[in-house]
Design an enzyme around this catalytic site. Structure first.
Site, PDB file in Angstrom:
ATOM      1  N   ASP A   1     -10.952  73.324 -18.698  1.00 20.52           N
ATOM      2  CA  ASP A   1      -9.806  73.723 -19.544  1.00 20.52           C
ATOM      3  C   ASP A   1      -9.822  72.671 -20.629  1.00 20.52           C
ATOM      4  OD1 ASP A   1      -6.826  75.593 -18.477  1.00 20.52           O
ATOM      5  OD2 ASP A   1      -6.993  74.381 -20.337  1.00 20.52           O
TER       6      ASP A   1
ATOM      7  N   THR B   1      17.731  88.652 -26.222  1.00 20.76           N
ATOM      8  CA  THR B   1      17.870  89.770 -26.963  1.00 20.76           C
ATOM      9  C   THR B   1      17.068  91.040 -26.477  1.00 20.76           C
ATOM     10  OG1 THR B   1      18.293  88.510 -29.245  1.00 20.76           O
ATOM     11  CG2 THR B   1      17.503  90.742 -29.243  1.00 20.76           C
TER      12      THR B   1
ATOM     13  N   TYR C   1      -5.416  90.177 -30.331  1.00 22.91           N
ATOM     14  CA  TYR C   1      -5.302  89.815 -28.954  1.00 22.91           C
ATOM     15  C   TYR C   1      -6.059  90.701 -28.138  1.00 22.91           C
ATOM     16  CZ  TYR C   1      -4.506  88.717 -24.335  1.00 22.91           C
ATOM     17  OH  TYR C   1      -4.347  88.957 -22.908  1.00 22.91           O
TER      18      TYR C   1
ATOM     19  N   ASN D   1      -3.258  74.819 -23.826  1.00 28.51           N
ATOM     20  CA  ASN D   1      -1.766  75.703 -23.696  1.00 28.51           C
ATOM     21  C   ASN D   1      -1.549  75.521 -21.860  1.00 28.51           C
ATOM     22  OD1 ASN D   1       0.099  77.199 -24.396  1.00 28.51           O
ATOM     23  ND2 ASN D   1      -0.546  79.085 -23.185  1.00 28.51           N
TER      24      ASN D   1
ATOM     25  N   ASN E   1       7.157  86.173 -23.951  1.00 24.15           N
ATOM     26  CA  ASN E   1       7.350  87.054 -22.696  1.00 24.15           C
ATOM     27  C   ASN E   1       8.910  87.245 -22.080  1.00 24.15           C
ATOM     28  OD1 ASN E   1       4.208  86.080 -21.992  1.00 24.15           O
ATOM     29  ND2 ASN E   1       4.900  88.340 -22.784  1.00 24.15           N
TER      30      ASN E   1
ATOM     31  N   PHE F   1      -1.388  93.918 -15.409  1.00 27.30           N
ATOM     32  CA  PHE F   1      -0.373  94.426 -15.985  1.00 27.30           C
ATOM     33  C   PHE F   1       0.721  93.244 -16.615  1.00 27.30           C
ATOM     34  CE2 PHE F   1      -0.788  99.048 -16.170  1.00 27.30           C
ATOM     35  CZ  PHE F   1      -2.227  98.852 -15.511  1.00 27.30           C
ATOM     36  N   ASN F   2       1.853  93.149 -15.814  1.00 24.61           N
ATOM     37  CA  ASN F   2       2.769  92.023 -16.506  1.00 24.61           C
ATOM     38  C   ASN F   2       2.832  91.126 -15.312  1.00 24.61           C
ATOM     39  OD1 ASN F   2       3.346  94.375 -18.123  1.00 24.61           O
ATOM     40  ND2 ASN F   2       4.485  92.705 -19.337  1.00 24.61           N
TER      41      ASN F   2
ATOM     42  N   SER G   1      -6.755  93.028 -19.381  1.00 23.84           N
ATOM     43  CA  SER G   1      -5.138  93.108 -19.502  1.00 23.84           C
ATOM     44  C   SER G   1      -4.699  94.607 -19.707  1.00 23.84           C
ATOM     45  CB  SER G   1      -4.672  92.684 -20.890  1.00 23.84           C
ATOM     46  OG  SER G   1      -3.423  92.975 -21.180  1.00 23.84           O
TER      47      SER G   1
ATOM     48  N   LYS H   1      -9.722  91.814 -25.658  1.00 17.45           N
ATOM     49  CA  LYS H   1      -9.931  92.011 -24.415  1.00 17.45           C
ATOM     50  C   LYS H   1     -10.585  93.353 -24.257  1.00 17.45           C
ATOM     51  CE  LYS H   1      -7.626  88.832 -22.500  1.00 17.45           C
ATOM     52  NZ  LYS H   1      -8.449  87.558 -21.663  1.00 17.45           N
TER      53      LYS H   1
ATOM     54  N   ARG I   1       7.710  98.548 -17.640  1.00 19.24           N
ATOM     55  CA  ARG I   1       6.448  97.693 -17.421  1.00 19.24           C
ATOM     56  C   ARG I   1       6.252  97.621 -15.893  1.00 19.24           C
ATOM     57  NH1 ARG I   1       6.610  98.641 -22.075  1.00 19.24           N
ATOM     58  NH2 ARG I   1       6.119  97.273 -23.711  1.00 19.24           N
TER      59      ARG I   1
ATOM     60  N   ARG J   1      11.179  95.952 -30.924  1.00 17.76           N
ATOM     61  CA  ARG J   1      10.084  94.920 -31.138  1.00 17.76           C
ATOM     62  C   ARG J   1       8.675  95.926 -31.761  1.00 17.76           C
ATOM     63  NH1 ARG J   1       7.515  90.595 -27.012  1.00 17.76           N
ATOM     64  NH2 ARG J   1       6.757  92.561 -26.108  1.00 17.76           N
TER      65      ARG J   1
END
Ligand code: NAD
Ligand code: WQD
Length: 342
Positions: free
Chosen positions: A33, A219, A152, A37, A202, A181-182, A127, A156, A234, A298
């Protein structure tokens, strides 16, 4: 002699949870790594959870000479789980070439190293974003892969094609793309979890930071969609359930159980939840009131996407087990731990 697995991006959110599962399943792990991040502290927290501190090398996998040097030092690697990538959709819109270089060149280097150093098995972090705005729900592995809304997401889609095209000529190499997924939540120990740098893009980390008072309010990006409560839907999957899927995937390849040498699986819960349902569940299970308002949509948001997981359930023998309630409790406990609130 335990089988040795390379986990790139292994101090990251999903990688660290996967390293824990690998160690707890008797594997030896080594992490690469560049800490772009994540933090080195994750290694110590993995050790607190498992009693084992994984081997670790810090470098950028885009640097091919460094990766070759790694494989000259670390022989007998049975499989690679390739998490290392940049993943911020918004940043990718502003800096597309940073994403194409980081995510695609690192994968090219991994694929070439597999050939040069005889590593036969690869799990790739893909993803659900490859499906774009699905025509039909739930999404199966046969659902059309679409032009992604972001550079991004494109990395993938292109990465999956790179793997498929490379392995077409190399029948002895095997790869599985797991289309997440999420992912949400944290390890039940609250020693590892999601730690987004800066303002979270996220939903769940934004919720937990709002509950912790770090953000003034959440928000909600639009409630005028064609969904039961008007907010987007989702498939939110617990990160530990997701981590377990990676162990199952490498075992499938090492035991030669695959139908062919490249496969893809949807890794989700199979159910869709709206933003409002996540917010209401978070408030209920954690017994708190969240400060939120409804804002504009969004740009680029998909109205609804959730997985048909029957193929992963039947073929991989993997199924998500943790409830949304348990997962949102784990997310809040992690946030409180990180902020020194407990
Ligand atoms: P993360 O940012 O927490 O982890 C990625 C790790 O890779 C980080 O520790 C980072 O330092 C490292 N890294 C990045 N580029 C590198 C490079 N060139 N060389 C070495 N290390 C590098 O992200 P995550 O949420 O754990 O995601 C892991 C993988 O799963 C990524 O490939 C991501 O695209 C994919 N994914 C994530 C989600 C999600 O919602 N989190 C969903 C679908 C797919
Ligand atoms: C979920 C819903 C938002 C924040 C992204 C990437 C995807 C993958 C997972 C990497 C949406 C709403 C969010 C907020 C909100 N990452 N929301 N207020 O967009 O489904 O997927 O992360 O692979 O590639 O696109 O996840 O958590 O950003 O949003 O209302 O402050 O929550 O609009 O409807 P998404 P998300």
């Amino acid at each position: 002699m335990p089988k040795k697995i390379l986990v790139t991006g292994g101090t990251g959110y999903i990688g660290s949870h996967t390293v824990v599962e690998l160690i707890e399943n008797g594997y030896e792990t080594v992490i690469i790594d560049d800490l772009s991040n994540s933090s080195i502290d994750v290694l110590y927290n993995i050790e607190k959870i498992t009693g084992v501190k994984p081997a670790f090398e810090q470098f950028d996998i885009v640097q091919k000479d460094k990766l070759r040097g790694f494989f000259k030092k670390h022989t007998n690697i049975e499989a690679i789980i390739h998490f290392a990538a940049k993943k911020a959709v918004g940043e990718s819109m502003e800096q597309p070439l940073l994403y194409y270089r980081n995510n695609l060149v690192s994968l090219m280097n991994i694929l070439e190293a597999m050939q040069e150093f005889n590593v036969a098995n690869l799990v790739f972090s893909s993803s659900s974003t490859v499906y774009g705005e699905p025509d039909k729900l739930p999404v199966t592995e046969e659902s059309p892969v679409k032009e992604a809304a972001s550079p991004y997401g494109n990395t993938k889609r292109i990465s999956e094609e790179m793997i498929r095209d490379t392995l077409r000529n190399l029948p002895d190499l095997k790869a599985i793309s797991l289309r997440y997924f999420n992912p949400i939540g944290a390890h039940p120990s609250a020693l590892i979890g999601e730690l987004p740098l800066g303002v979270p893009a996220n939903l769940v980390p934004y919720i937990t930071q709002t509950a912790a008072g770090i953000r003034e309010k959440l928000t909600i990006n639009g409630n005028d969609y064609n969904t039961p409560d008007g907010t987007c839907i989702r498939d939110y999957i617990n990160v530990v359930d997701l981590a377990k899927a990676h162990v199952v995937a490498i075992e499938r390849m090492m035991k030669n159980k695959g139908k062919n040498n490249y496969e893809a699986f949807n890794i989700g819960t199979g159910s869709g939840l709206s933003v409002m349902e996540i917010v209401n569940t978070f408030e209920k299970v954690n017994n708190l009131k969240l400060n939120y308002n409804i804002g504009p949509r969004r740009p680029g948001d998909v109205v609804a996407v959730y997985a048909d997981t029957s193929y992963a359930n039947s073929e991989l023998g993997w199924k998500a087990e943790k409830t949304t309630e348990e997962t949102l409790r784990s997310a809040w406990l992690w946030e409180k731990k990180v902020r020194g609130m407990v």
